[in-house]
Design a protein around this motif. Structure first.
Motif, PDB file in Angstrom:
ATOM      1  N   UNK A  24      35.058  37.909  51.235  1.00 27.26           N
ATOM      2  CA  UNK A  24      36.450  37.717  51.643  1.00 27.26           C
ATOM      3  C   UNK A  24      36.569  37.183  53.075  1.00 27.26           C
ATOM      4  N   UNK A  25      35.624  37.558  53.959  1.00 24.45           N
ATOM      5  CA  UNK A  25      35.671  37.048  55.342  1.00 24.45           C
ATOM      6  C   UNK A  25      35.496  35.535  55.370  1.00 24.45           C
ATOM      7  N   UNK A  26      34.490  35.078  54.629  1.00 23.90           N
ATOM      8  CA  UNK A  26      34.281  33.629  54.501  1.00 23.90           C
ATOM      9  C   UNK A  26      35.502  33.001  53.831  1.00 23.90           C
ATOM     10  N   UNK A  27      36.002  33.675  52.810  1.00 24.17           N
ATOM     11  CA  UNK A  27      37.174  33.173  52.087  1.00 24.17           C
ATOM     12  C   UNK A  27      38.367  33.011  53.008  1.00 24.17           C
ATOM     13  N   UNK A  28      38.553  33.957  53.888  1.00 21.42           N
ATOM     14  CA  UNK A  28      39.700  33.887  54.799  1.00 21.42           C
ATOM     15  C   UNK A  28      39.586  32.665  55.723  1.00 21.42           C
ATOM     16  N   UNK A  29      38.385  32.411  56.222  1.00 17.68           N
ATOM     17  CA  UNK A  29      38.202  31.229  57.082  1.00 17.68           C
ATOM     18  C   UNK A  29      38.430  29.939  56.292  1.00 17.68           C
ATOM     19  N   UNK A  30      37.811  29.845  55.132  1.00 19.84           N
ATOM     20  CA  UNK A  30      37.948  28.617  54.335  1.00 19.84           C
ATOM     21  C   UNK A  30      39.385  28.412  53.863  1.00 19.84           C
ATOM     22  N   UNK A  31      40.057  29.516  53.571  1.00 21.69           N
ATOM     23  CA  UNK A  31      41.419  29.447  53.028  1.00 21.69           C
ATOM     24  C   UNK A  31      42.403  28.888  54.044  1.00 21.69           C
ATOM     25  N   UNK A  32      42.072  29.030  55.319  1.00 23.51           N
ATOM     26  CA  UNK A  32      42.971  28.515  56.353  1.00 23.51           C
ATOM     27  C   UNK A  32      43.193  27.026  56.134  1.00 23.51           C
ATOM     28  N   UNK A  33      42.170  26.349  55.623  1.00 24.43           N
ATOM     29  CA  UNK A  33      42.290  24.919  55.370  1.00 24.43           C
ATOM     30  C   UNK A  33      43.274  24.627  54.233  1.00 24.43           C
ATOM     31  N   UNK A  86      29.053  29.354  46.477  1.00 22.05           N
ATOM     32  CA  UNK A  86      29.361  30.585  47.210  1.00 22.05           C
ATOM     33  C   UNK A  86      30.726  30.467  47.907  1.00 22.05           C
ATOM     34  N   UNK A  87      30.981  29.290  48.464  1.00 23.15           N
ATOM     35  CA  UNK A  87      32.255  29.081  49.151  1.00 23.15           C
ATOM     36  C   UNK A  87      33.416  29.087  48.155  1.00 23.15           C
ATOM     37  N   UNK A  89      33.473  30.721  45.385  1.00 20.32           N
ATOM     38  CA  UNK A  89      33.652  32.123  44.977  1.00 20.32           C
ATOM     39  C   UNK A  89      34.407  32.894  46.063  1.00 20.32           C
ATOM     40  N   UNK A  90      34.090  32.590  47.320  1.00 17.96           N
ATOM     41  CA  UNK A  90      34.766  33.270  48.430  1.00 17.96           C
ATOM     42  C   UNK A  90      36.258  32.931  48.430  1.00 17.96           C
ATOM     43  N   UNK A  91      36.568  31.679  48.180  1.00 17.58           N
ATOM     44  CA  UNK A  91      37.974  31.264  48.115  1.00 17.58           C
ATOM     45  C   UNK A  91      38.678  31.928  46.936  1.00 17.58           C
ATOM     46  N   UNK A  92      37.989  31.975  45.815  1.00 19.99           N
ATOM     47  CA  UNK A  92      38.568  32.586  44.614  1.00 19.99           C
ATOM     48  C   UNK A  92      38.872  34.061  44.872  1.00 19.99           C
ATOM     49  N   UNK A  93      37.954  34.730  45.574  1.00 14.30           N
ATOM     50  CA  UNK A  93      38.163  36.158  45.863  1.00 14.30           C
ATOM     51  C   UNK A  93      39.338  36.334  46.817  1.00 14.30           C
ATOM     52  N   UNK A  94      39.405  35.477  47.825  1.00 12.88           N
ATOM     53  CA  UNK A  94      40.472  35.592  48.819  1.00 12.88           C
ATOM     54  C   UNK A  94      41.841  35.353  48.181  1.00 12.88           C
ATOM     55  N   UNK A  95      42.003  34.209  47.534  1.00 15.14           N
ATOM     56  CA  UNK A  95      43.320  33.889  46.963  1.00 15.14           C
ATOM     57  C   UNK A  95      43.632  34.764  45.754  1.00 15.14           C
ATOM     58  N   UNK A  96      42.575  35.151  45.029  1.00  9.66           N
ATOM     59  CA  UNK A  96      42.778  35.985  43.840  1.00  9.66           C
ATOM     60  C   UNK A  96      43.373  37.340  44.196  1.00  9.66           C
ATOM     61  N   UNK A  97      43.065  37.806  45.405  1.00 10.58           N
ATOM     62  CA  UNK A  97      43.536  39.129  45.819  1.00 10.58           C
ATOM     63  C   UNK A  97      44.971  39.100  46.335  1.00 10.58           C
ATOM     64  N   UNK A  98      45.512  37.927  46.552  1.00 10.89           N
ATOM     65  CA  UNK A  98      46.897  37.834  47.028  1.00 10.89           C
ATOM     66  C   UNK A  98      47.849  37.842  45.827  1.00 10.89           C
ATOM     67  N   UNK A  99      49.010  38.427  46.015  1.00 14.98           N
ATOM     68  CA  UNK A  99      49.972  38.517  44.923  1.00 14.98           C
ATOM     69  C   UNK A  99      50.914  37.320  44.974  1.00 14.98           C
ATOM     70  N   UNK A 100      51.146  36.690  43.819  1.00 11.68           N
ATOM     71  CA  UNK A 100      52.117  35.600  43.803  1.00 11.68           C
ATOM     72  C   UNK A 100      53.474  36.122  44.252  1.00 11.68           C
ATOM     73  N   UNK A 101      54.153  35.361  45.110  1.00 11.03           N
ATOM     74  CA  UNK A 101      55.481  35.765  45.550  1.00 11.03           C
ATOM     75  C   UNK A 101      56.517  34.956  44.785  1.00 11.03           C
TER      76      UNK A 101
END
Ligand SMILES: Cc1cc2nc3c(=O)[nH]c(=O)nc-3n(C[C@H](O)[C@H](O)[C@H](O)COP(=O)(O)OP(=O)(O)OC[C@H]3O[C@@H](n4cnc5c(N)ncnc54)[C@H](O)[C@@H]3O)c2cc1C
Lengths: 102, 425
Positions: A24-33, A86-87, A89-101
């Protein structure tokens, strides 16, 4: 919800060396993009759709299709082309954990 | 100058304590201080990501001289009648209320690099452990003979936001049918490479829509070629006939002078008299605050380390966006936003021990040519051979379907909303 999740992330970052897939840490960095274009909320058929709350395997499958240029979209092909498994998967974990608004 | 908000934020509780404990404060103090100068795409993004992702373990102060941020990006869409002015104005309130960023509404007049302090107009000083500079550009008023700052009302540039953007729209609205518009395009490197050509497209769109078909737009360019030229030129021809004429330096043979009072432009090749409107987009350079701090020793723009966005002159200072030399990345809001995220990640690593990752950058520049007809160019970038280098690029294709062009414009609109939300909310 989102804020709470980020807090948990911070503790995780400091508690464990994060190297596992779905990191998730890697996911958070990559997700910023991604959020320069993708908003966390909005209708599913928005011109740039929201990408939160997906099952992780599906998310990875879509990203790798863009990356291999099997799915059309110039922007997303460039975004995904150099993402490792791996990246993704990290993105999938990061965004997957957020709830659709709504 | 004390920032009162800092005290407010100090009470974020156990979580904050836990993270500071786990991450030894590298500078041996409770809360490292980052001062950010400039609340545009570079500065606002950096401030938000530093404050939010450090859970306020870093004290972030944003110095911005204006009360609101009025975007240059999509200002051409305002000029073309595709957006209202209030749609390109953004506020800073959320950065303070949601992330605890201290807002200082002032102009930074000097960087005291020895004492590591930012000096403000009122003489106040803001000490920093790390400084982020994203002041954008300054215009070189001497780059077009006869033009000057005093002439920027008569011959507006519209290359800085606010009143200048509105002047361009007013002058365009006043052009009579049969009138001549001359645009003097800037030399490289400048803010938004496709911007002048998107703007010329919007001029033609408005003139055509309002029945002024006999007006013409002459672009005098100091460059032999320009961004997305192979896409703009055929579309100009197809949509606007002979209305837009582009002349490179081999044809116009140089701009000899302009006379703002009479609306005259003299080139080596021809004299344009009684122009209805002259849009001078001059040469550009990094904002004064960065140049005066000695961060652009060769003049022009600041050289940075491609892996960290830090100045090669002073590693305690990061320079983002239009003010830096970013290798293959164009000067765009997208680029500045992308660079800011890398810088925030690197600074969190240094200041609070957060995990760091290899730098990666992204950009896309969309340009609107006519209703439902937009094109794009973009790429992915990484540090390579000491510079930020393109590792993946894409561009719209000539002769694409109308459906694709329409979709590209829809993306452009969605991108604007997303990136503004990313920067300011
Ligand atoms: C016509 C036009 C169209 C464009 N279209 C696009 C587009 O479609 N897409 C895109 O991505 N980009 C576009 N751009 C480019 C984009 O506007 C810039 O690249 C972007 O604004 C750069 O961000 P920045 O943070 O470097 O600087 P800026 O946006 O210039 O922000 C700098 C901020 O710092 C403040 N400041 C400066 N000095 C000081 C000081 N000493 N003290 C306090 N505050 C200070 C200023 O008030 C300003 O708010 C366009 C530009 C133009 C002119």
């Amino acid at each position: 919800m989102r804020v709470a999740l980020l807090c948990v992330t911070v503790l995780l970052i400091h508690a464990t060396p994060l190297r596992a897939a779905g990191d998730i840490g890697l996911g958070q960095y990559l997700a910023a993009e991604c959020v320069s274009c993708h908003q966390p909320s909005g209708p599913r058929d928005a011109d740039i759709p929201p990408i939160v709350g997906w099952p992780e395997d599906q998310f990875v499958a879509v990203l790798s299709a863009f990356g291999r240029k099997q799915r059309d979209g110039q922007v997303m092909q460039a975004v995904a082309a150099r993402l490792s498994r791996e990246e993704m998967a990290a993105l999938a974990a990061y965004f997957g954990a957020l709830t659709p608004q709504p | 100058m004390k920032t009162s908000r800092r005290d407010l934020i100090a009470g974020t509780g156990a979580l904050l304590a836990a993270s500071t404990l786990a991450a030894p404060a590298l500078l041996g103090q409770a809360r490292p201080r980052v001062v950010v100068v400039g609340g545009g795409p570079g500065g606002a993004t950096a401030a938000k990501y530093l404050a939010r992702d450090s859970q306020n373990a870093i004290s972030v102060t944003l110095v911005e001289e204006n009360e609101t941020y009025q975007t240059c990006f999509h200002s051409n869409l305002y000029i073309g009648g595709f957006k209202r002015y209030d749609e390109i104005v953004h506020r800073y309130d959320r950065l303070a209320s949601a992330y605890g960023i201290a807002l200082v509404r002032s102009r930074a007049t000097q960087i005291d690099r020895d004492r590591k302090e930012v000096v403000l107009t009122d003489g106040g000083r803001l000490p920093y452990d790390r400084l982020v500079l994203s002041p954008g550009i300054d215009l070189n008023y001497d780059s077009v003979p006869g033009w000057s700052q005093a002439a920027e009302e008569l011959m507006p540039h519209g290359w800085k936001p606010g009143r200048q953007t509105q002047l361009i729209r007013e002058k365009l609205d006043a052009v009579p049918d049969g009138g001549t518009i001359v645009m003097i395009a800037p030399p490289n490197p400048y803010r938004c490479p496709p911007g002048p050509y998107e703007r010329a497209s919007m001029f033609a769109h408005v003139l055509k829509r309002t029945g002024r078909d006999k007006a013409r737009i002459i672009i005098l360019d100091p460059k032999d070629s320009f961004s997305k030229q192979g896409l703009f030129m055929p579309d100009w021809e197809r949509r606007y006939g002979a209305m837009i004429e582009w002349l490179g330096p081999k044809v116009h043979d140089g701009i000899t002078s302009v006379d703002p009072k009479t609306g005259t432009v003299v080139t080596g090749f021809e004299t344009y008299e009684n122009c209805a409107f002259v849009n001078v987009i001059p040469a550009q350079m990094a904002g004064a605050i960065a140049r005066d701090a000695g961060l652009a020793p060769a003049g022009g723009y600041c050289t940075i380390d491609p892996a960290t966005m830090k100045s090669v002159v002073d590693p305690t200072i990061v320079v983002l966006g239009d003010a830096c030399h970013a290798g293959d990345m164009p000067k765009s809001a997208f680029s500045a936003n992308s660079q800011a995220k890398v810088a925030a990640m690197i600074l969190r690593g240094e200041l609070v021990g957060a995990q760091t990752f290899p730098a990666r950058y992204l950009n896309t520049c969309w340009s609107l040519i006519d209703t439902d007809d937009a094109i794009k160019v973009g790429g992915r970038y990484e540090p390579r051979d000491g510079r930020i280098s393109a590792v993946e690029t894409f561009i719209s294709q000539p002769g694409e379907s109308a459906e694709t062009r329409k979709q590209t414009q829809a993306e452009n609109m969605a991108w604007y909303d997303a990136i503004c939300a990313d920067m300011f909310t």
